[in-house]
Write a protein that holds these residues in place. Structure first.
Motif, PDB file in Angstrom:
ATOM      1  N   GLU A 204       0.832  -1.207   0.000  1.00 42.52           N
ATOM      2  CA  GLU A 204       0.000   0.000   0.000  1.00 42.52           C
ATOM      3  C   GLU A 204       0.870   1.262   0.000  1.00 42.52           C
ATOM      4  O   GLU A 204       0.608   2.221  -0.724  1.00 42.52           O
ATOM      5  N   SER A 205       1.935   1.231   0.786  1.00 41.80           N
ATOM      6  CA  SER A 205       2.823   2.404   0.851  1.00 41.80           C
ATOM      7  C   SER A 205       3.585   2.590  -0.451  1.00 41.80           C
ATOM      8  O   SER A 205       3.688   3.709  -0.971  1.00 41.80           O
ATOM      9  N   THR A 206       4.139   1.503  -0.973  1.00 36.42           N
ATOM     10  CA  THR A 206       4.944   1.646  -2.194  1.00 36.42           C
ATOM     11  C   THR A 206       4.072   2.079  -3.377  1.00 36.42           C
ATOM     12  O   THR A 206       4.552   2.757  -4.283  1.00 36.42           O
ATOM     13  N   ALA A 207       2.779   1.701  -3.351  1.00 36.59           N
ATOM     14  CA  ALA A 207       1.890   2.139  -4.434  1.00 36.59           C
ATOM     15  C   ALA A 207       1.789   3.664  -4.442  1.00 36.59           C
ATOM     16  O   ALA A 207       1.686   4.288  -5.505  1.00 36.59           O
ATOM     17  N   GLN A 208       1.833   4.273  -3.265  1.00 44.95           N
ATOM     18  CA  GLN A 208       1.747   5.735  -3.207  1.00 44.95           C
ATOM     19  C   GLN A 208       3.032   6.385  -3.722  1.00 44.95           C
ATOM     20  O   GLN A 208       3.008   7.445  -4.338  1.00 44.95           O
ATOM     21  N   ILE A 209       4.165   5.744  -3.464  1.00 43.90           N
ATOM     22  CA  ILE A 209       5.438   6.255  -4.007  1.00 43.90           C
ATOM     23  C   ILE A 209       5.419   6.085  -5.531  1.00 43.90           C
ATOM     24  O   ILE A 209       5.784   6.999  -6.281  1.00 43.90           O
ATOM     25  N   TYR A 210       4.977   4.931  -5.945  1.00 46.74           N
ATOM     26  CA  TYR A 210       4.904   4.615  -7.389  1.00 46.74           C
ATOM     27  C   TYR A 210       4.064   5.671  -8.118  1.00 46.74           C
ATOM     28  O   TYR A 210       4.423   6.122  -9.207  1.00 46.74           O
ATOM     29  N   ALA A 211       2.982   6.066  -7.479  1.00 42.22           N
ATOM     30  CA  ALA A 211       2.078   7.045  -8.106  1.00 42.22           C
ATOM     31  C   ALA A 211       2.770   8.396  -8.307  1.00 42.22           C
ATOM     32  O   ALA A 211       2.358   9.190  -9.153  1.00 42.22           O
ATOM     33  N   ALA A 212       3.816   8.657  -7.535  1.00 41.01           N
ATOM     34  CA  ALA A 212       4.516   9.943  -7.655  1.00 41.01           C
ATOM     35  C   ALA A 212       5.685   9.884  -8.634  1.00 41.01           C
ATOM     36  O   ALA A 212       6.400  10.876  -8.809  1.00 41.01           O
ATOM     37  N   LEU A 213       5.895   8.735  -9.281  1.00 39.31           N
ATOM     38  CA  LEU A 213       7.036   8.612 -10.201  1.00 39.31           C
ATOM     39  C   LEU A 213       6.777   9.394 -11.488  1.00 39.31           C
ATOM     40  O   LEU A 213       5.706   9.252 -12.085  1.00 39.31           O
ATOM     41  N   PRO A 214       7.769  10.161 -11.943  1.00 41.33           N
ATOM     42  CA  PRO A 214       7.629  10.771 -13.276  1.00 41.33           C
ATOM     43  C   PRO A 214       7.545   9.674 -14.344  1.00 41.33           C
ATOM     44  O   PRO A 214       7.984   8.536 -14.094  1.00 41.33           O
ATOM     45  N   GLY A 215       7.012  10.002 -15.512  1.00 46.81           N
ATOM     46  CA  GLY A 215       6.749   9.007 -16.550  1.00 46.81           C
ATOM     47  C   GLY A 215       7.950   8.173 -16.948  1.00 46.81           C
ATOM     48  O   GLY A 215       7.832   6.981 -17.203  1.00 46.81           O
ATOM     49  N   ASP A 216       9.144   8.815 -16.988  1.00 45.74           N
ATOM     50  CA  ASP A 216      10.312   8.088 -17.474  1.00 45.74           C
ATOM     51  C   ASP A 216      11.184   7.545 -16.333  1.00 45.74           C
ATOM     52  O   ASP A 216      12.362   7.262 -16.520  1.00 45.74           O
ATOM     53  N   TRP A 217      10.598   7.450 -15.145  1.00 44.82           N
ATOM     54  CA  TRP A 217      11.353   6.951 -13.991  1.00 44.82           C
ATOM     55  C   TRP A 217      11.089   5.476 -13.728  1.00 44.82           C
ATOM     56  O   TRP A 217      10.063   4.934 -14.118  1.00 44.82           O
TER      57      TRP A 217
END
Ligand code: RM4
Ligand code: MN
Ligand code: MN
Length: 432
Positions: A204-217
């Motif tokens: 659940e936590s990593t999904a929130q970090i994932y959501a903040a990734l720029p497109g090419d990250w």
């Protein structure tokens, strides 16, 4: 790029090479003839060796320690600026390490953009940024004593998520394209936590970090069997890692730190599996005898390093379009000069790569098809037994690096000079 900011005088490296070039040329030509008889073009190998890229760990230029002691060294770097200088020395001498992987908040600065400029003026750039929720940063509101991204308290999880998102923002300013997430979360006693619920919280936590990734990250998930948690670790193995990466989405990949497995685990097979499912994100190279020893690459088990590269070369040839793992070094240099350890490690990694390139893949496939066990094995053996040092030295020399990087480094007197210039540090840049 303003070459005047480079820490070592290029004329010095040229002088070092001048004394060694004719002997190297002789050895290179002789090896070239031997490889030619095997149908291998040495010049193509040299170009591949020159194109290899390994990111340096910013924390790896500091002197590390164990939980028993740290023995500081005169002239070791104190802050991120000095760490970059030492990374630039490594890069000037070996020429395959222009990237630096920063660790936050260890490398936190007020203005990341000017740090990026400083790195560029030293001939460096920033690679994957590492978040740190395995210890408490000074002034931090809530403690990670009982975990971070998988903590039972949502407020602690939120703090850890926000730190990771801040790492992405800093990384963007630094020019990075990936975040590596390794957490210390886990348990020290049976019954201490629900093994199932801890993983749910992590996802659940990593999904929130994932959501903040720029497109090419990319988000690189790093697994580790144990330590600091000694009974269970939330992302303990490549199985947990690939499940989490698949759960998160295409930008999430698995990072293989060579020291993060149980003894005698077949790491090369893990590499092949991760690639097969499109989840091989990258490596933290180091070597290990017992656990997460963070010893110099190739110092304990150079054959394993070769076998890992054997899988990588095969994977690249099989599907070049989706092959782009990130290569980083992650080591702790406790009793050597870190610059020397990094030079030695870069050489060992490049050597394993070039040996893997020597494997006659067509012959190997044929032996495998025909179940010719001995000749299949001998195909690898022949490649592994070839001394590729002249190829590496020639590639380095052509790129402006040193034929003998450690000898050249000693001749520069870099560390003694820094011991006079740099303030002695109580808290060094390495990990304890
Ligand atoms: C961990 C892991 C991480 C590194 C820290 C310092 O064991 O290897 O990659 O960032 O150590
Ligand atoms: Mn690591
Ligand atoms: Mn580690």
């Amino acid at each position: 790029m303003d070459a005047h900011r480079r820490p070592l005088d290029p004329a010095f490296i040229e002088q070092h090479n001048r004394q060694r070039l004719s002997a190297l040329q002789d050895e290179y030509d002789s090896l070239g003839r031997a490889l030619g008889r095997r149908g291998i073009a040495i010049d193509a190998l040299r170009l591949k060796a020159a194109a290899l890229r390994l990111a340096l760990p910013s924390w790896g230029v500091g002197v590390g320690g164990t939980r028993f002691a740290r023995f500081p060294m005169a002239g070791e770097p104190a802050g991120v600026q000095e760490k970059l200088e030492d990374c630039a020395v490594v890069q000037q001498l070996c020429r395959i390490t222009p990237g630096v992987s920063p660790h936050l908040p260890w490398d936190k600065v007020g203005d990341p953009r000017s740090l990026r400029e400083q790195a560029a003026s030293l001939g460096l750039h920033f690679d994957a940024v590492n978040s740190n929720t395995f210890q408490d940063a000074p002034g931090q509101t809530l403690s990670y004593r009982h975990g971070s991204l998988a903590h039972t308290d949502p407020a602690v999880r939120r703090q850890a998520i926000e730190h990771n998102i801040e790492c992405i923002r800093v990384g963007q300013a630094l020019g990075s394209k990936a975040i590596t997430v390794w957490i210390g979360d886990g348990s020290n006693f049976p019954g201490q936590q629900s093994l199932a619920a801890a993983l749910d919280r992590y996802l659940e936590s990593t999904a929130q970090i994932y959501a903040a990734l720029p497109g090419d990250w990319r988000m690189l998930l790093e697994h580790k069997l144990y330590e600091p948690a000694f009974y269970s670790t939330v992302i303990a193995d490549w199985g947990s890692s690939i499940l989490a990466a698949q759960h998160l989405g295409p930008k999430a990949r698995c990072l293989v730190d060579l020291g993060h497995h149980a003894p005698s685990v077949n790491i090369e097979q893990i590499v092949a599996r991760l690639h097969r499912f499109g989840k091989l994100g990258g490596f933290h190279f180091n070597d290990s005898k017992y656990g997460d020893d963070d010893l110099d690459s190739g110092s304990i088990n150079p054959h394993q390093l070769f076998l890992v590269f054997n899988e990588l070369v095969e994977a690249e040839q099989r599907s070049p379009a989706d092959f782009d793992p990130a290569y980083m070094i992650d080591q702790s240099h406790n009793i050597t000069d870190p610059v020397e350890s990094l030079l030695s490690s870069a050489e060992a990694i490049a050597g394993a790569y070039v040996r893997a390139l020597l494997v006659d893949r067509a012959a190997l496939a044929e032996y495998q098809r025909g179940n010719d066990v001995m000749l299949a094995f001998q195909t690898l053996r022949l490649a592994y037994n070839t001394d590729v040092a002249p190829i590496l030295a020639m590639a380095r020399c052509e790129a402006g690096g040193a034929i003998g990087p450690i000898a050249a480094y000693r001749e520069t007197g870099w560390r003694a000079r820094k011991a006079r210039e740099r303030r002695p540090t109580a808290a060094g840049a390495g990990i304890v």
